[in-house]
Design an enzyme around this catalytic site. Structure first.
Site, short mmCIF file in Angstrom:
data_model
loop_
_atom_site.label_atom_id
_atom_site.label_comp_id
_atom_site.label_asym_id
_atom_site.label_seq_id
_atom_site.Cartn_x
_atom_site.Cartn_y
_atom_site.Cartn_z
N LYS A 204 17.61 13.59 62.05
CA LYS A 204 17.21 14.34 60.81
C LYS A 204 17.87 13.62 59.91
O LYS A 204 17.20 13.03 58.70
CB LYS A 204 17.45 15.83 60.84
CG LYS A 204 16.90 16.38 59.36
CD LYS A 204 15.64 16.34 59.13
CE LYS A 204 15.41 16.74 57.54
NZ LYS A 204 14.26 16.54 57.20
N CYS A 258 16.10 16.28 49.80
CA CYS A 258 16.32 15.80 51.17
C CYS A 258 16.77 14.26 51.06
O CYS A 258 18.12 14.28 51.65
CB CYS A 258 14.97 15.59 51.88
SG CYS A 258 14.18 16.94 51.38
N1 SAJ Z 1 11.50 6.71 46.19
C1 SAJ Z 1 11.57 5.39 45.60
N2 SAJ Z 1 11.02 4.35 46.21
C2 SAJ Z 1 10.12 4.31 47.22
C3 SAJ Z 1 10.05 5.78 47.88
C4 SAJ Z 1 10.44 6.66 47.17
O1 SAJ Z 1 12.16 5.32 44.58
O2 SAJ Z 1 9.77 3.25 47.36
C5 SAJ Z 1 11.78 7.85 45.47
C6 SAJ Z 1 10.89 8.93 44.88
O3 SAJ Z 1 10.52 8.66 43.83
C7 SAJ Z 1 11.59 10.24 45.18
C8 SAJ Z 1 12.54 10.06 46.50
O4 SAJ Z 1 12.51 8.83 46.60
O5 SAJ Z 1 12.59 10.32 44.00
C9 SAJ Z 1 12.09 10.79 47.84
O6 SAJ Z 1 10.72 10.81 47.93
P1 SAJ Z 1 10.00 10.73 49.19
O7 SAJ Z 1 8.42 10.80 48.96
O8 SAJ Z 1 10.47 9.45 49.85
O9 SAJ Z 1 10.57 11.87 50.16
P2 SAJ Z 1 10.63 13.33 49.98
O10 SAJ Z 1 12.12 13.90 49.53
O11 SAJ Z 1 9.59 14.36 49.24
O12 SAJ Z 1 10.51 13.91 51.46
C10 SAJ Z 1 11.46 13.30 52.52
C11 SAJ Z 1 10.55 12.71 53.63
N3 SAJ Z 1 11.54 11.84 54.42
C12 SAJ Z 1 11.21 10.73 54.97
O13 SAJ Z 1 10.01 9.97 54.57
C13 SAJ Z 1 11.96 9.50 55.69
C14 SAJ Z 1 10.15 13.81 54.60
O14 SAJ Z 1 9.42 13.22 55.73
C15 SAJ Z 1 11.20 14.76 55.03
O15 SAJ Z 1 10.67 15.95 55.76
C16 SAJ Z 1 11.83 15.26 53.60
O16 SAJ Z 1 12.19 14.24 52.99
C17 SAJ Z 1 12.88 16.35 54.22
O17 SAJ Z 1 12.57 17.64 53.83
O18 SAJ Z 1 13.96 15.96 54.65
#
Ligand code: SAJ
Length: 403
Positions: A204, A258
């Site tokens: 995780k 997360c």
């Molecule tokens: N972000 C970037 N660049 C990117 C992708 C994302 O700057 O190319 C930023 C987003 O703007 C945001 C942050 O990253 O601020 C996180 O967003 P996200 O959509 O990547 O993820 P979360 O936090 O909504 O959800 C994540 C997910 N984990 C992964 O994709 C590895 C989800 O599957 C998990 O269940 C969740 O964390 C969790 O609960 O741990």
């Protein structure tokens, strides 16, 4: 209600959807939350969080009598621990909620019961709970099934992903793993992968750290490209044409509960070894600070050039595109920092996914763009992609919404 088969401790963003999913499968669930308001809301068939399709799932489960909420556990066969694991001090995980949830179920445990932790946890937490449980109930030693099984759902798509994502299931022995696997098999269509508890805990943390590290790489490129006068979005698009390269997108930092949090669970326990993971956190945090500084210098340049104060639009406050969630949002942090440095400029704060905010006075995005001299794109919301921007505007696009 019939005697519950499952006790779910924690009815938040993950616990409540999971409880509803289990109940949808005609399994009696006794949900527990320390907050009496939450318990009251759920027993009225309503929900206290924003998540598509969850309202209907909870309403039906409560109506049919398969889901009941309470402030205390009761006896069941399976106990799920889905409570938060926050930080004690800045970078040290606090497992006291997992501990107190475990204390609450210990008196109800009986031979062959299944106890599962889903909360994101530091490595070794499940083994610590084994010790805690058997120290209080020595007569059950070796007779319980204990496992760690993290969720990996994306907020906004939880009800679908809970069913369809693969899951990693790590028991403290093979009997526990098998029993946990059989439990999840009743509700989950994704593949179920067996391992041990420590590996599942680490898995995780590693999933979210991996994404954090990859975003940090993109953010580092954006800083280099700014100095080198190269369009980072074009650069990444071109580099990704390579069949084995897949660079993520830079932005104004990493937010949410997360990805910006879980890497610290590794760094705090293994500080000497987790160099890249720790540095990625620093880069992603620094990127937000850098964006706020960039607004400040752009503002001063405008004033020098035009002999007057600019008006500034800050576009987006959410932690990622197309959601209304402002938790741990880098865009919100940047807006706060920019407003702290305000010096009689006019500001328009925009967040199309919420109607109002207690701190920020919100402006419609069309109006803000029409009025502002400097337009700062913080979040790549859909609404911003089709905006008509006249050439007299100064644009800072930190999230690549205009590329
Ligand atoms: N972000 C970037 N660049 C990117 C992708 C994302 O700057 O190319 C930023 C987003 O703007 C945001 C942050 O990253 O601020 C996180 O967003 P996200 O959509 O990547 O993820 P979360 O936090 O909504 O959800 C994540 C997910 N984990 C992964 O994709 C590895 C989800 O599957 C998990 O269940 C969740 O964390 C969790 O609960 O741990």
């Amino acid at each position: 209600m019939e005697k519950p088969q499952v006790v779910m401790i924690g009815l938040g963003y993950i616990g409540l959807p999971t409880a509803a999913l289990i109940a949808q499968n005609s399994v009696y669930v006794h949900g527990v939350d320390i907050n009496p308001e939450v318990v009251k809301t759920i027993n009225a068939g309503k929900i206290h969080i924003v998540e598509p399709e969850l309202d209907e799932a909870v309403a039906t489960a409560v109506d049919k009598g398969y889901l009941k909420a309470d402030v205390k556990p009761v006896e069941a066969d399976t106990y799920l621990i889905v409570v938060p694991t926050p930080f004690k001090s800045k970078n040290e995980p606090d497992i006291s909620f997992v501990e107190s949830a475990t204390h609450a179920v210990i008196p109800f445990l009986k031979e062959d019961d299944l106890y599962i932790i889903e909360s994101t946890s530091p490595i070794g937490t499940t083994e610590k709970m084994v010790d805690l449980i058997y120290s209080q109930r020595p007569e059950l030693k070796g007779k319980l099934n204990i496992a760690y099984c993290p969720e990996r759902v994306l907020p906004g798509n939880v009800m679908y992903e809970l069913v369809h994502n693969d899951r990693v299931i790590g028991g403290v022995n093979s009997k526990s793993t098998k029993k946990a696997l059989a439990f999840y098999k009743q509700f989950i269509k994704g593949n179920l992968h067996s391992t041990n508890a420590r590996t599942a805990e680490m898995c995780k943390l590693v999933e979210n750290s991996s994404r954090d590290v990859q975003i940090a790489f993109a953010n580092e490129l954006s800083l280099i490209c700014d100095k080198a006068d190269i369009n980072v979005w074009e650069l990444i698009e071109l580099a990704n044409k390579h069949p084995r390269v897949n660079i993520l997108q830079p932005g104004c930092g990493v937010g949410g509960h997360c990805i910006a949090v879980d890497p610290y669970f590794i760094v705090s326990d293994y500080p000497m070894e987790s160099k890249i993971i720790g540095t990625a956190r620093e880069i992603n945090n620094y990127k937000s600070f850098w964006c706020a500084e960039k607004v400040q210098t752009t503002k001063l340049e405008f004033e020098l050039k035009h002999g007057r104060k600019p008006s500034i639009a800050l576009m987006g406050l959410a932690f990622k595109p197309n959601i209304d969630d402002l938790r741990e949002s880098p865009a919100k942090y940047i807006a706060q920092k920019v407003l702290q440095n305000a010096n009689n400029e006019e500001y328009y704060i925009v967040e199309p996914n919420i109607d109002s905010h207690t701190v920020f006075k919100l402006t419609d995005y069309n109006k803000a763009v029409g009025k502002a001299d400097i337009i700062v794109f913080l979040v790549a919301h859909e609404e911003f992609k089709t905006l008509k921007l006249t050439s007299n505007k100064v644009i800072l696009d930190f999230c690549g919404v205009l590329r």
